[in-house]
Design an enzyme around this catalytic site. Structure first.
Site, mmCIF file in Angstrom:
data_model
loop_
_atom_site.group_PDB
_atom_site.id
_atom_site.type_symbol
_atom_site.label_atom_id
_atom_site.label_comp_id
_atom_site.label_asym_id
_atom_site.label_seq_id
_atom_site.Cartn_x
_atom_site.Cartn_y
_atom_site.Cartn_z
ATOM 1 N N HIS A 104 3.930 0.879 -1.496
ATOM 2 C CA HIS A 104 3.127 -0.248 -0.560
ATOM 3 C C HIS A 104 3.916 -0.658 0.572
ATOM 4 O O HIS A 104 5.219 -0.990 0.381
ATOM 5 C CB HIS A 104 2.816 -1.467 -1.455
ATOM 6 C CG HIS A 104 2.232 -2.589 -0.847
ATOM 7 N ND1 HIS A 104 1.192 -2.646 0.098
ATOM 8 C CD2 HIS A 104 2.599 -3.946 -0.823
ATOM 9 C CE1 HIS A 104 0.665 -3.840 0.752
ATOM 10 N NE2 HIS A 104 1.686 -4.455 0.020
ATOM 11 N N HIS A 148 3.405 -2.712 4.703
ATOM 12 C CA HIS A 148 2.606 -3.234 5.575
ATOM 13 C C HIS A 148 2.796 -2.654 6.985
ATOM 14 O O HIS A 148 2.694 -3.221 8.280
ATOM 15 C CB HIS A 148 3.098 -4.938 6.105
ATOM 16 C CG HIS A 148 2.905 -5.573 4.789
ATOM 17 N ND1 HIS A 148 3.503 -6.748 4.349
ATOM 18 C CD2 HIS A 148 1.987 -5.364 3.617
ATOM 19 C CE1 HIS A 148 3.280 -7.463 3.287
ATOM 20 N NE2 HIS A 148 2.392 -6.453 2.780
ATOM 21 N N ASP A 196 -5.690 18.198 6.621
ATOM 22 C CA ASP A 196 -4.596 18.583 5.654
ATOM 23 C C ASP A 196 -4.126 17.860 4.721
ATOM 24 O O ASP A 196 -4.235 17.985 3.275
ATOM 25 C CB ASP A 196 -3.137 18.924 6.586
ATOM 26 C CG ASP A 196 -3.375 20.275 7.250
ATOM 27 O OD1 ASP A 196 -4.475 20.994 7.244
ATOM 28 O OD2 ASP A 196 -2.490 20.255 8.248
ATOM 29 N N HIS A 239 -4.639 -6.527 4.713
ATOM 30 C CA HIS A 239 -3.161 -6.454 3.885
ATOM 31 C C HIS A 239 -2.389 -5.309 4.195
ATOM 32 O O HIS A 239 -1.543 -5.637 4.793
ATOM 33 C CB HIS A 239 -3.609 -6.614 2.165
ATOM 34 C CG HIS A 239 -2.399 -6.574 1.376
ATOM 35 N ND1 HIS A 239 -2.567 -6.899 -0.148
ATOM 36 C CD2 HIS A 239 -1.195 -6.510 1.689
ATOM 37 C CE1 HIS A 239 -1.257 -6.850 -0.460
ATOM 38 N NE2 HIS A 239 -0.543 -6.763 0.546
ATOM 39 N N TYR A 255 0.331 25.568 1.566
ATOM 40 C CA TYR A 255 1.579 24.913 2.390
ATOM 41 C C TYR A 255 2.869 24.767 1.303
ATOM 42 O O TYR A 255 2.890 24.657 0.247
ATOM 43 C CB TYR A 255 1.133 23.704 2.911
ATOM 44 C CG TYR A 255 2.274 23.040 4.029
ATOM 45 C CD1 TYR A 255 2.605 23.526 5.145
ATOM 46 C CD2 TYR A 255 2.979 21.759 3.579
ATOM 47 C CE1 TYR A 255 3.423 23.145 6.012
ATOM 48 C CE2 TYR A 255 3.726 21.260 4.353
ATOM 49 C CZ TYR A 255 3.997 21.997 5.484
ATOM 50 O OH TYR A 255 5.208 21.275 6.432
#
Lengths: 237, 237, 237, 237
Positions: D112, D114, D137, D177, D231
């Site tokens: 997480h 910001h 991709d 958020h 890949y």
């Protein structure tokens, strides 16, 4: 006329050496302040007690610069002979620096970059309006636009000098090209190069979402007068 | 009135020394977080157990700062005598810091920068709307605009204090100038300076392509209350 | 056809080793100039005196690259056998690099990135207009857009070659994808990758607040001719 | 229920120690990739062979993180007892990470942040359209928006899980958020956090000067299928 470095007095030669050291060192500020990519910016400084200035060699990258490779030029932009057989050519902007030193005796340092935001204003040929107290402090008003000029003769130098003579600003944005800044020495010119990019960036961002409010001319005048006289430590300005 | 550093108690002198160390160190956060260029930002902190605060000297670059050169001032902004003959002058923003300490006894640290995005909002004199949960957490609502004020007397300090008294925000954007932030100590004020630039930048970018959605006032209140009480480690807030 | 590295002459093997060293080193420029995140960019260089080129291995991060892990390929993009049992696979963009080397014998280096501003123009399929003297110098005009092409066959390579053949520019912006740049060697291709991002960024920013003024075609021609012939040190261009 | 670390098997304790090391190290990527300021982002990883995960402590700065201070939690988000009396509290986002691990057994890592551009799209509650091959991709289409949710109960976790279940994307932008990303392990989740900011930034910039062109759905499908299967190096994906 050929000038030979070893024909200068000892004191002048020391002055040349000290200026080389200082100018090499000051180039570190250009990448550190994100004013340049690759080789595209240069600093020069007048050598005290001589009719010479020191400038970056052409096409050399910033992490390869040292006092040794700095180039010494006469005020007409000619590289002087210094006994180093493989002495590099001076910056391709040398003629513009030389013109400024020849025509503005009070100038001791010149900087040229293509710093992004300043160059963006230059591509629109639009002066940066004085909407920040730090602009009033440092530039005393708007940052002006110089003419479009091709490299190769006096046009860039003349454009710089004519524009700066009519302004308090130590920075001019040459049309479609980028900023040139001046100062009493190279440090002051570098500071002006850093500050012009910063105000170009801040005012650009401010205008993206509306019109920033101009500062009254009388307030600009009072901020400018104070900053030029009061700021910093006694004796350093 | 002249205050002489050596007339303070031993404990007070230790307190001054510790604060000098801390304030010098915290200045490193300003360039590290890209809040400043050249010399244009300053941190101060109240010295515990005294009527003094410590602030950056004027016009000195961040990589030349150390505890030794930090300046100790009384709450009216006067530099105190400390037996160092060449003690530097304090920041030209000292009067504003001093006014805040005199009028907001709960404030232990003050920071001033010209950080780009916050200053861009300040140039339009437009508060930053509370559209991010992290703004609700840290600022408890919009970041307010302070009045246009010239340097040189109490106006900047008064503008800061009057604006912050009517807001939960630890940051005020002084019109056409830049942000001032406060905190219980200098670390908290530096954090607020970092966060105000971050939210100024994020909300700016969001608004470039449309209108970000406001958070409901009740949600702002609940986020703010939780963050001020719960976040971080027990006993550190 | 299988090519085995140890079947090359000693001189060719030394040439391969030197190119591996150089290409590994040049990859440092990509993160340093903020042209890539994670693993998303690659540099290759033709090995002098051979029908081979050296390229980045696929999916390896920049701080884990060294001469040892660089991959040697034939001009049809096949990895060659070099006695290293766990030799990595070459970049997933290898076919595009190989196509360029096969079809443009004058090209000695190729670079591909997803650098932000160049890719932003590519997503709109809009060429970058020549509004800066440094664009005239380096690109000789607009930076062109290549076709939309899927990875997996010759389409990307063909798109690059067809677009660059009709332009002075060493950079093409492949639609919705990103820039590919070429040069006489990998250093020149890396320089073009740095410069295309810089002009993409500067022209983008300029256009955000109005229309930058184009430079006259005759001025572009004269700047381009001068820069290609005069700039830098004698013998380095 | 209290779980005590020393009651785990030796192998499980080693697994916890290795995960702590890895998660501490991966946090370095957040500031290095400019995804966070101050303390505002966190990485977690499921501990193989246990019902536990490791996460950042709350309110600690990135340069103070080490394996020692990482917090071990059960899948309901409770910190486990490990004999360290002053063990720090886990990140205030722990409940959201725990909900993801409990409800998406295939997920081994959660991040997480910001990060600025991703959060800017989140503040407008607008998905990032798939206009770049690298988005096809990595994300297999648009990056979706999650609901507005307050911290303090399951709402954030539920919002993440419900949104990601209906998408190929490993990233969700929680309204007002910021982004949450998932992966088979923490490294993959960190890569997704880096990539979501990069595409948020590139598409934002592209849209500032016009509308970028969407990639056809069939082309997105083919790029996504290829990238997920081909890949990187054999055996690493």
């Amino acid at each position: 006329m050929t000038i030979v470095l070893t024909e200068l007095s000892d004191q002048q030669q020391q002055s040349v050496a000290a200026t080389r050291e200082k100018v090499a060192k000051l180039h570190e500020e250009l990448p550190r302040n994100e004013l340049v990519v690759w080789t595209a910016g240069n600093v020069s400084e007048r050598v005290p007690g001589t009719e010479l200035f020191v400038i970056k060699p052409s096409g050399v990258r910033y992490d390869e610069l040292s006092a040794d490779v700095m180039v010494v030029c006469t005020l007409d932009g000619q590289k002087i002979v210094d006994g180093t057989p493989d002495r590099l050519s001076p910056s391709s902007d040398t003629a513009a620096h030389a013109y400024v030193y020849s025509n503005m005796p009070e100038v001791g340092g010149v900087v040229h970059t293509h710093s992004t935001y300043a160059t963006a204003w230059a591509a629109r040929r639009e002066p940066i309006p004085c909407v920040l107290t730090m602009m009033a402090d440092e530039f005393g008003g708007d940052v002006p636009i110089g003419p479009f000029a091709l490299i190769g003769d006096d046009s860039i130098g003349r454009g710089i000098v004519e524009t700066l003579r009519e302004s308090r600003s130590p920075a001019v944005l040459m049309a479609n090209h980028g900023p040139f800044t001046i100062g009493k020495d190279a440090t002051a010119a570098v500071k002006a190069a850093v500050m012009v990019e910063e105000v170009a960036r801040t005012v650009h961002i401010s205008r993206q979402l509306g019109e920033p409010l101009r500062i009254e001319q009388s307030d600009i005048d009072s901020l400018y007068a104070r900053y030029q006289n009061v700021y910093g430590q006694p004796g350093t300005k």
